[in-house]
Design a protein around this motif. Structure first.
Motif, short mmCIF file in Angstrom:
data_model
loop_
_atom_site.label_atom_id
_atom_site.label_comp_id
_atom_site.label_asym_id
_atom_site.label_seq_id
_atom_site.Cartn_x
_atom_site.Cartn_y
_atom_site.Cartn_z
N HIS A 43 29.71 -54.53 62.68
CA HIS A 43 30.25 -53.22 62.29
C HIS A 43 30.14 -52.27 63.47
N ARG A 44 31.21 -51.54 63.75
CA ARG A 44 31.24 -50.68 64.93
C ARG A 44 30.18 -49.58 64.90
N ALA A 45 29.70 -49.20 63.72
CA ALA A 45 28.67 -48.16 63.63
C ALA A 45 27.25 -48.72 63.67
N ARG A 57 23.85 -50.34 65.15
CA ARG A 57 23.18 -50.18 66.45
C ARG A 57 23.54 -51.27 67.46
N PRO A 58 23.59 -52.54 67.05
CA PRO A 58 23.89 -53.58 68.03
C PRO A 58 25.27 -53.45 68.68
N ALA A 59 26.23 -52.88 68.00
CA ALA A 59 27.60 -52.81 68.53
C ALA A 59 27.64 -52.07 69.86
N ALA A 60 26.94 -50.96 69.97
CA ALA A 60 26.96 -50.18 71.21
C ALA A 60 26.31 -50.96 72.35
N VAL A 61 25.23 -51.66 72.06
CA VAL A 61 24.55 -52.44 73.11
C VAL A 61 25.44 -53.59 73.56
N ILE A 62 26.08 -54.27 72.62
CA ILE A 62 26.98 -55.38 72.97
C ILE A 62 28.13 -54.87 73.82
N ARG A 63 28.71 -53.73 73.44
CA ARG A 63 29.81 -53.16 74.23
C ARG A 63 29.35 -52.84 75.65
N GLU A 64 28.19 -52.19 75.77
CA GLU A 64 27.67 -51.82 77.09
C GLU A 64 27.33 -53.05 77.92
N ALA A 65 26.72 -54.06 77.29
CA ALA A 65 26.32 -55.27 78.01
C ALA A 65 27.53 -56.08 78.45
#
Length: 103
Positions: free
Chosen positions: A52-54, A56-64
């Motif tokens: 789910h885009r909201a 917590r893991p989504a932001a880390v995956i996008r940044e990584a």
């Protein structure tokens, strides 16, 4: 039409391979339990995960720009449970299991 709570209850009973998705961006590591993992193609080798885009893991995956998928055995229920606890900090999810960074 089926109510959302009934739908969620039914989907939780649907058999699926349990995986842990992990990623690291800078000093921030995340791990989450997932069943929404499937092969996308063999050539080139690609895996599809649904996060789910909201979450917590989504932001880390996008940044990584990368993630790892860990297929768990029935002996690793404790790892799956640890990574599924929503109240845990991202780093506390790594307190159970044997984790090491990959290249």
């Amino acid at each position: 039409m089926i109510a959302i709570p009934e739908f969620k209850r039914a989907m939780r009973a649907l058999p699926a391979q349990v995986c842990v998705i992990a990623a690291q961006a800078g000093e921030t590591r995340i791990a989450m339990t997932a069943t929404a993992v499937t092969s996308l193609s063999a050539e080139p080798p690609q895996i599809l995960i649904c996060v789910h885009r909201a979450a917590r893991p989504a932001a880390v995956i996008r940044e990584a720009g990368a993630f790892s998928v860990h297929l768990l055995s029935s002996a690793q229920v404790d790892v799956a449970t640890q990574c599924a606890l929503p109240a845990l900090s991202p780093e506390a999810r790594f307190d159970v299991g044997d984790w090491s960074p990959s290249p």
